[in-house]
Write a protein that holds these residues in place. Sequence first.
Motif, PDB file in Angstrom:
ATOM      1  N   GLU A 202      -7.437 -15.954 -26.016  1.00  0.00           N
ATOM      2  CA  GLU A 202      -6.490 -14.228 -26.034  1.00  0.00           C
ATOM      3  C   GLU A 202      -7.086 -13.609 -26.452  1.00  0.00           C
ATOM      4  O   GLU A 202      -7.288 -12.479 -25.416  1.00  0.00           O
ATOM      5  CB  GLU A 202      -5.303 -14.846 -26.949  1.00  0.00           C
ATOM      6  CG  GLU A 202      -4.013 -15.858 -26.681  1.00  0.00           C
ATOM      7  CD  GLU A 202      -2.912 -16.073 -27.662  1.00  0.00           C
ATOM      8  OE1 GLU A 202      -3.711 -15.950 -28.714  1.00  0.00           O
ATOM      9  OE2 GLU A 202      -2.048 -16.815 -27.478  1.00  0.00           O
ATOM     10  N   GLU A 203      -8.608 -14.686 -27.125  1.00  0.00           N
ATOM     11  CA  GLU A 203      -9.319 -13.551 -27.077  1.00  0.00           C
ATOM     12  C   GLU A 203     -10.026 -12.572 -26.425  1.00  0.00           C
ATOM     13  O   GLU A 203     -10.742 -11.775 -26.013  1.00  0.00           O
ATOM     14  CB  GLU A 203     -10.608 -13.652 -28.319  1.00  0.00           C
ATOM     15  CG  GLU A 203     -11.130 -13.232 -29.219  1.00  0.00           C
ATOM     16  CD  GLU A 203     -11.088 -12.148 -29.761  1.00  0.00           C
ATOM     17  OE1 GLU A 203     -11.853 -10.993 -29.992  1.00  0.00           O
ATOM     18  OE2 GLU A 203     -10.518 -12.405 -30.130  1.00  0.00           O
TER      19      GLU A 203
ATOM     20  N   LYS B 221      -7.398 -10.008 -24.543  1.00  0.00           N
ATOM     21  CA  LYS B 221      -7.539  -8.935 -25.503  1.00  0.00           C
ATOM     22  C   LYS B 221      -8.705  -7.905 -24.896  1.00  0.00           C
ATOM     23  O   LYS B 221      -9.090  -7.146 -24.432  1.00  0.00           O
ATOM     24  CB  LYS B 221      -7.001  -9.782 -26.316  1.00  0.00           C
ATOM     25  CG  LYS B 221      -7.331  -8.184 -28.047  1.00  0.00           C
ATOM     26  CD  LYS B 221      -7.130  -8.886 -29.138  1.00  0.00           C
ATOM     27  CE  LYS B 221      -7.254  -7.205 -30.586  1.00  0.00           C
ATOM     28  NZ  LYS B 221      -7.077  -8.118 -31.313  1.00  0.00           N
ATOM     29  N   ARG B 222      -9.700  -8.879 -25.161  1.00  0.00           N
ATOM     30  CA  ARG B 222     -11.045  -7.923 -24.647  1.00  0.00           C
ATOM     31  C   ARG B 222     -10.807  -7.439 -23.220  1.00  0.00           C
ATOM     32  O   ARG B 222     -11.857  -6.088 -23.025  1.00  0.00           O
ATOM     33  CB  ARG B 222     -12.138  -8.652 -24.816  1.00  0.00           C
ATOM     34  CG  ARG B 222     -13.078  -9.156 -26.658  1.00  0.00           C
ATOM     35  CD  ARG B 222     -13.781 -10.088 -26.430  1.00  0.00           C
ATOM     36  NE  ARG B 222     -15.406  -9.632 -26.552  1.00  0.00           N
ATOM     37  CZ  ARG B 222     -16.225 -10.354 -26.009  1.00  0.00           C
ATOM     38  NH1 ARG B 222     -16.051 -11.606 -26.673  1.00  0.00           N
ATOM     39  NH2 ARG B 222     -16.965  -9.824 -25.583  1.00  0.00           N
TER      40      ARG B 222
ATOM     41  N   GLU C  86      -9.348 -18.256 -27.783  1.00  0.00           N
ATOM     42  CA  GLU C  86     -10.220 -17.976 -27.700  1.00  0.00           C
ATOM     43  C   GLU C  86     -10.200 -17.259 -26.314  1.00  0.00           C
ATOM     44  O   GLU C  86     -10.460 -16.410 -26.252  1.00  0.00           O
ATOM     45  CB  GLU C  86     -11.226 -19.294 -26.842  1.00  0.00           C
ATOM     46  CG  GLU C  86     -12.032 -19.535 -27.985  1.00  0.00           C
ATOM     47  CD  GLU C  86     -12.933 -20.593 -27.508  1.00  0.00           C
ATOM     48  OE1 GLU C  86     -12.797 -21.267 -26.422  1.00  0.00           O
ATOM     49  OE2 GLU C  86     -13.847 -21.228 -28.482  1.00  0.00           O
TER      50      GLU C  86
END
Length: 323
Positions: free
Chosen positions: A296-297, A300-301, A294
């Motif tokens: 890392e997501e 990234k976003r 979560e």
Amino acid sequence: MAPSPQTIGEFSVLPISIPPVPSFPRNVVHYLYVRRNAPKIPTANDSRSLFLANVPVDSTELHLRALFASLVGAGRFESASFEDERKEAEAVAAALDAAPAQAVRLLAAHGKKRKREDQEAAERAEEEAAARLPSTWTRPLRKSGSTAVVLLADEKSVQQVLKAIAKVHKSKKYPTWGGEGNVVAERVPQLGSIWIKAHNQLSYPDRDQLQAAVDAFSTMFARREREAAEIAKRLRNEPDEDGFVTVTRGGRSAPATRNEAEEAKKKMIEKAEKKKQEMTDFYRFQMRERKKAEQEELVKRFEEDRQKLDAMRQKRGKFVPEA
């Protein structure tokens, strides 16, 4: 009269002399077509078997045994299976193959020892024999132009038979149907009026014998119905290769309706999804990996949004309004 050809396609032509009978007191020549057996589904005995076409209508295994003994001597012939007998065996095999693969797998999983299975197979064969109605013919007749498969001792015997057929054409000494002196006729039931009279007598079997066959069939039918119901009961809780469970209704093996099947399938999928969710955070390392994924997501976003803003700012800086 033009001589008969030695071969037609893959077949070797075997002329046989049929002795006269009271109803037709003339000697005639019948042509038998012989080739190596090459079925669509190969078997272990293909190399030592021959395929025969246009067998005489009064053919029996004794007739073929005597015929091959006259060609290559005694001891080479093992057995013969005729077209009608093979079709009956194939029908029985097809009935066994019609069972669902899931049921076959289930029975194999719940199967007993091999010795017990062989014993049960022997008992079933005896049961089926007892359930058969008595035959009304003392001797079968083959259809005109029917076929047969002859099993010989070895592959060498097959080669010797084909060579002997070629020699028959050179010597013009055709083998006699039924053996020399028609010795086979003394060992098989007679045809003609005697055969018809015997058929009329056998058409009215003994009442006790007929009742015993009917009772045996009823018992066998009831047992198979119980076995089918038991298999259906097991299949309710046994998933197939795709993970689905066969849906049955009630205590019998009757099929369920379409709505019931769809509802059962929907419940099964929901249950699988719920079980999957319950097992997601079962272990501590799973929770750590989920939180890490979560984070890392989110990073990234965030980077993607920042790049979009930078691109919009650069585009705005280059904009020059008209004077």
